[in-house]
Motif scaffolding. Structure first.
Motif, PDB file in Angstrom:
ATOM      1  N   ILE A   1       1.011  -1.327   0.185  1.00  0.00           N
ATOM      2  CA  ILE A   1      -0.062  -0.168  -0.061  1.00  0.00           C
ATOM      3  C   ILE A   1       0.750   1.330  -0.315  1.00  0.00           C
ATOM      4  CG2 ILE A   1      -1.825   1.068   1.288  1.00  0.00           C
ATOM      5  CD1 ILE A   1      -2.751  -1.508   2.085  1.00  0.00           C
ATOM      6  N   ALA A   2       1.800   1.197   0.993  1.00  0.00           N
ATOM      7  CA  ALA A   2       2.866   2.326   0.804  1.00  0.00           C
ATOM      8  C   ALA A   2       3.305   2.628  -0.554  1.00  0.00           C
ATOM      9  CB  ALA A   2       3.815   2.435   1.945  1.00  0.00           C
ATOM     10  N   ALA A   3       3.810   1.425  -1.331  1.00  0.00           N
ATOM     11  CA  ALA A   3       4.657   1.571  -2.447  1.00  0.00           C
ATOM     12  C   ALA A   3       3.600   2.139  -3.591  1.00  0.00           C
ATOM     13  CB  ALA A   3       5.085   0.417  -2.974  1.00  0.00           C
ATOM     14  N   VAL A   4       2.223   1.596  -3.486  1.00  0.00           N
ATOM     15  CA  VAL A   4       1.227   2.199  -4.549  1.00  0.00           C
ATOM     16  C   VAL A   4       1.075   3.924  -4.034  1.00  0.00           C
ATOM     17  CG1 VAL A   4      -1.068   2.402  -4.977  1.00  0.00           C
ATOM     18  CG2 VAL A   4       0.074   0.122  -4.921  1.00  0.00           C
ATOM     19  N   GLY A   5       1.008   4.197  -2.715  1.00  0.00           N
ATOM     20  CA  GLY A   5       1.120   5.706  -2.321  1.00  0.00           C
ATOM     21  C   GLY A   5       2.028   6.304  -3.034  1.00  0.00           C
ATOM     22  N   ALA A   6       3.306   5.821  -3.004  1.00  0.00           N
ATOM     23  CA  ALA A   6       4.503   6.508  -3.106  1.00  0.00           C
ATOM     24  C   ALA A   6       4.411   6.786  -4.873  1.00  0.00           C
ATOM     25  CB  ALA A   6       5.891   6.031  -2.968  1.00  0.00           C
ATOM     26  N   VAL A   7       4.055   5.655  -5.443  1.00  0.00           N
ATOM     27  CA  VAL A   7       4.153   5.533  -7.168  1.00  0.00           C
ATOM     28  C   VAL A   7       3.040   6.485  -7.494  1.00  0.00           C
ATOM     29  CG1 VAL A   7       3.603   4.472  -9.031  1.00  0.00           C
ATOM     30  CG2 VAL A   7       5.201   3.571  -7.487  1.00  0.00           C
ATOM     31  N   LEU A   8       1.924   6.555  -7.003  1.00  0.00           N
ATOM     32  CA  LEU A   8       0.758   7.511  -7.221  1.00  0.00           C
ATOM     33  C   LEU A   8       1.180   8.740  -7.010  1.00  0.00           C
ATOM     34  CD1 LEU A   8      -2.454   5.652  -6.234  1.00  0.00           C
ATOM     35  CD2 LEU A   8      -1.839   6.011  -8.532  1.00  0.00           C
ATOM     36  N   SER A   9       1.888   9.262  -5.812  1.00  0.00           N
ATOM     37  CA  SER A   9       2.304  10.648  -5.723  1.00  0.00           C
ATOM     38  C   SER A   9       3.336  11.117  -6.565  1.00  0.00           C
ATOM     39  CB  SER A   9       2.929  10.552  -4.201  1.00  0.00           C
ATOM     40  OG  SER A   9       2.228   9.983  -3.297  1.00  0.00           O
ATOM     41  N   VAL A  10       4.347  10.204  -7.090  1.00  0.00           N
ATOM     42  CA  VAL A  10       5.324  10.558  -7.984  1.00  0.00           C
ATOM     43  C   VAL A  10       4.686  10.949  -9.374  1.00  0.00           C
ATOM     44  CG1 VAL A  10       7.192   9.879  -9.249  1.00  0.00           C
ATOM     45  CG2 VAL A  10       7.155   9.509  -6.907  1.00  0.00           C
ATOM     46  N   PHE A  11       3.503  10.169  -9.733  1.00  0.00           N
ATOM     47  CA  PHE A  11       2.831  10.433 -11.019  1.00  0.00           C
ATOM     48  C   PHE A  11       1.925  11.501 -11.004  1.00  0.00           C
ATOM     49  CE2 PHE A  11       3.838   5.707 -12.325  1.00  0.00           C
ATOM     50  CZ  PHE A  11       5.136   5.927 -12.750  1.00  0.00           C
ATOM     51  N   LEU A  12       1.217  11.618  -9.817  1.00  0.00           N
ATOM     52  CA  LEU A  12      -0.113  12.426  -9.972  1.00  0.00           C
ATOM     53  C   LEU A  12       0.174  14.067  -9.216  1.00  0.00           C
ATOM     54  CD1 LEU A  12      -2.991  10.029  -9.045  1.00  0.00           C
ATOM     55  CD2 LEU A  12      -2.296  10.973 -11.160  1.00  0.00           C
ATOM     56  N   LEU A  13       1.278  13.986  -8.229  1.00  0.00           N
ATOM     57  CA  LEU A  13       1.675  15.404  -7.685  1.00  0.00           C
ATOM     58  C   LEU A  13       1.816  16.413  -8.844  1.00  0.00           C
ATOM     59  CD1 LEU A  13       2.934  14.567  -4.283  1.00  0.00           C
ATOM     60  CD2 LEU A  13       0.713  14.983  -4.848  1.00  0.00           C
ATOM     61  N   PRO A  14       2.862  16.197  -9.929  1.00  0.00           N
ATOM     62  CA  PRO A  14       3.179  17.324 -10.828  1.00  0.00           C
ATOM     63  C   PRO A  14       1.755  17.629 -11.453  1.00  0.00           C
ATOM     64  CG  PRO A  14       4.763  15.548 -10.882  1.00  0.00           C
ATOM     65  CD  PRO A  14       3.442  15.072 -10.192  1.00  0.00           C
TER      66      PRO A  14
END
Lengths: 413, 348
Positions: free
Chosen positions: B279-292
């Motif tokens: 779950i943490a890894a999915v959160g991190a990957v989503l953050s990297v892709f979506l925050l910009p």
């Protein structure tokens, strides 16, 4: 029950990675939304000078004040008056500055545009009222529908009570704050990470069979889980909304809570007499309601699949696409382009039924939009609120039912 | 042996093939909707197409003459409206003459939007008429070429990569399998290398499939003339310095997209390996892709060089006329991915 909710909250929140993700999201948002804007405003002389000029003339717009503004603008046009010394404005988004010989003209243009907006808003309101009164007379004469008569009476009633607008610091802070809702993405990422294990975690670790036969029983455990999900959703939404608000308010120094919300141009045809402060609270409330609906949807998916991976995938797809739809229909033209007419009609229908539109409360309050409900005009924001509450109840009760009956998608295999 | 077993897990199974098929269909549907919408909004598209097809190819003196004559006819016809109306009212113009003029006027009025767009292209070609043969632009109907190059389902692809790679890597930690693997003969490090190879094969297959299908879809559905014309013939690539044909450039662009995808897959793999928690890894990957994307209105440069933009590469090419910025971006992403991978492997 309260003890169970406490335990559930403890279980969900006591994870190191959650706090790291929350910290990372907050720092990111504060830096890219808060700090970069703050820096851009503080280092942009024309914005500071506009503020200074407006601070001197702020207050109710009298005829004399309006004429003075037009006179100053005329002098600037002729090149015989210079109100500011600095002649620099930012060049695009690069942070570099360039000499701008039209700095004075830009300043006075923005002040004049704001003053003209106030004058036109007052005229437009009068036109709307007169038109509605004429409609009422015609409808009475022609035995028109009851709904149309009530609709026009409502228009007259609401637009007549409008407060006069005042000339104030047009620093765009409120405008950006009300239009920019991309912090919803932060909320969705965090909720997905936080609430996926509510039910799925129990099944994956095998703890379900113990919990299921425990003294607290299925009903109480399910209720405790759903309540804790709701509480967490509310807290998370409040936190992100507050962070977002602080980022904007510190950058733009947003005060003036008591001003009518119609002072912002996006609400020029709004019939509502909210103050800016009241609208901020409405924004908070809508965002929180949206967050609860998302939280319960994730809980449902978590129970339905009883596995983390499908929950994460389906959650990301469902929440992402619903947010994408609302983003597409509310984003400025330069991002999404011209929306075709048939799609525009679909978008307007969706505003009433898709709960992700709740993160854009301005779409409900910027104009007079009602529907016919038993011959009574009902504002569309009530429709979306009721729809979202029903969505929450639907997913909540469905999850409760699935949990107490121990039904998962795994059973269908 | 182990490699094929891993490849079967990540790619050659029913679920994955079905997911790829669904995403491919979805991306084609979205492209179809978007292209139709974009083309419909352009002024005078049919007339623009007719003009382009009429004079397609290299700019010759005869074509130059004809185009300039058409410009003259349209401009003078439109400009003479008031004058001719006045003459007709005053009786200086007979009914037949006035009707002839009106026919010419309606022709000019109908074609002016399309012709203006074509004329811009003509001026562009004219300005580069001194260039060498390989970079000299040609007259071409480029509307659908522009769309083919800009339509790219980077969001769908990144979603697919994220949701395939993260559970694939963290699965061992969720099920505690890593304890057994660690003491097995092959060891953890060797397995990581085999798995990353499987992931890269998965990425290459999916990327090539998407690029090829998109091209075939556009070729069959729309009009893509002049495959062999220089890339400078297309409006969005008018400032390109490379001497390549349009089709050649599409292949190069597909390869660039493939390389970026490989680097991003390594980044997702490394992040998952480092975090170990699903779950943490999915959160991190989503953050990297979506925050910009979330901050695009306030930090546009961040969005421009974010994984989403980098995947399609076209946003960077549209902003910079040279390729060096792409290579710098690639190098930066490679360094970040390499560093994260190195740290993750050290922490195994």
């Amino acid at each position: 029950m309260i003890r169970l909710i406490r335990v559930e909250l403890w279980k969900l929140l006591c994870k190191k990675h959650l706090w790291i993700i929350l910290l990372a999201l907050t720092v990111f948002w504060c830096y890219f939304i808060g700090y970069t804007q703050w820096k851009a405003i503080r280092t942009c002389p024309i914005r500071q000078d506009t503020k200074k000029y407006l601070a001197d003339i702020s207050g109710p717009l009298t005829q004399e004040k309006f004429e003075n503004i037009l006179f100053d603008y005329q002098l600037i046009q002729e090149g015989s008056l210079y109100t500011i010394d600095v002649t620099e404005i930012p060049l695009g988004d690069t942070g570099h500055f360039t000499i701008n010989p039209f700095a004075d003209w830009i300043l006075m243009s923005s002040v004049k545009a704001h003053a003209e907006y106030i004058v036109n808003e007052s005229k437009n309101r009068k036109i709307i009222i007169e038109q509605a009164q004429r409609n009422i007379e015609r409808l009475h004469r022609e035995n028109g529908s009851l709904f149309n008569i009530r609709e026009n009476e409502k228009i007259v009633e609401m637009y007549q009570n409008a407060e006069e607008l005042v000339l104030t610091q047009a620093d765009n802070g409120w405008k950006f704050y009300f239009n920019e809702n991309n912090h919803t993405i932060l909320l969705l990422i965090f909720l997905l990470v936080l609430l996926t294990p509510v039910f799925a975690g129990e099944y994956e670790s095998g703890a379900f069979s113990i919990v299921f036969s425990s003294k607290s029983g299925r009903d109480k455990t399910a209720l405790a889980k759903l309540f804790s999900a709701c509480i967490i959703s509310i807290i998370t939404a409040s936190y992100f909304e507050t962070v977002n608000y602080l980022c904007f308010s510190i950058s733009y120094y947003m005060v003036n809570f008591s001003l009518p919300v119609r002072n912002i141009e996006a609400f020029s045809t709004s019939p509502f007499n909210f103050s800016i402060g009241q609208f901020v609270l409405i924004k908070y409330a809508f965002f929180t309601l949206y967050s609860v609906a998302c939280g319960l949807l994730i809980c449902f998916l978590s129970k339905f699949f009883s596995k983390s991976v499908p929950t994460l995938i389906s959650g990301a797809v469902v929440l992402g696409s619903s947010y994408g739809i609302s983003y597409y229909f509310t984003a400025p033209l330069y991002i999404v382009g011209e929306i075709p007419l048939e799609l525009r009609n679909t978008g307007e229908a969706m505003q009433k039924w898709v709960f992700s539109f709740l993160v854009h409360p301005n779409v409900y309050f910027n104009q007079f939009a009602v529907i016919n409900f038993a011959n009574y005009p009902i504002f569309t924001y009530w429709i979306i609120i009721v729809t979202t509450v029903i969505t929450c109840l639907f997913f909540g009760s469905l999850t409760f039912g699935l949990y107490t009956k121990n039904f998962t998608l795994r059973m269908l295999r | 042996m182990l490699f094929f077993a891993e490849l079967k897990r990540v790619l050659l199974n029913k679920k994955m093939l079905a997911a790829i098929f669904i995403l491919l269909t979805l991306s084609l549907l979205l492209s179809w909707f978007q292209v139709d919408n974009n083309i419909r909004q352009k002024y005078g598209e049919t007339e623009y197409k007719n003009y382009c097809e009429k004079w397609q190819g290299a700019l010759t003196d005869a074509k130059k003459h004809e185009i300039e004559y058409e410009r003259f006819i349209i401009d003078t016809t439109l400009a003479a409206r008031q004058e001719n109306e006045l003459f007709f009212e005053q009786g200086k113009l007979s009914l037949e003459e006035y009707e002839d003029y009106l026919r010419a006027y309606f022709y000019a009025d109908r074609n002016v939007a399309g012709f203006n767009r074509f004329y811009e292209q003509y001026l562009r070609v004219l300005n580069h008429s001194e260039d060498c043969d390989s970079t000299q632009p040609m007259l071409i109907y480029d509307s659908y070429w522009n769309e083919l190059f800009t339509q790219y389902p980077s969001v769908l692809l990144l979603t697919l990569f994220g949701f395939v790679i993260v559970p694939y890597v963290t699965g061992d930690y969720t099920s505690d399998m890593w304890r057994i693997i660690k003491v097995a003969q092959k060891g953890m490090t060797k397995l990581v290398l085999i798995r990353i190879s499987a992931v890269l094969v998965f990425c290459v297959t999916v990327q090539l499939l998407f690029s090829f299908t998109m091209f075939v879809f556009f070729e069959k559905m729309y009009i893509l003339p002049g495959h062999g014309f220089s890339i400078q013939s297309i409006e969005i690539f008018q400032y390109q310095a490379l001497s390549l044909s349009i089709i050649g450039y599409y292949i190069v662009l597909s390869m660039m997209r493939l390389v970026f995808s490989l680097v991003l897959c390594v980044l997702i793999y490394s992040l998952s390996l480092l975090i170990k928690n699903l779950i943490a890894a999915v959160g991190a990957v989503l953050s990297v892709f979506l925050l910009p994307f979330a901050s695009q209105n306030f930090a546009p440069w961040l969005f421009l060089y974010s994984p989403l933009s980098v995947m399609s590469t076209i946003d960077i090419l549209a902003h910079q006329s040279t390729h060096y910025i792409l290579f710098i971006t690639l190098i930066i992403y490679s360094i970040i991915s390499g560093l994260v991978f190195f740290v993750a492997v050290r922490k195994l």
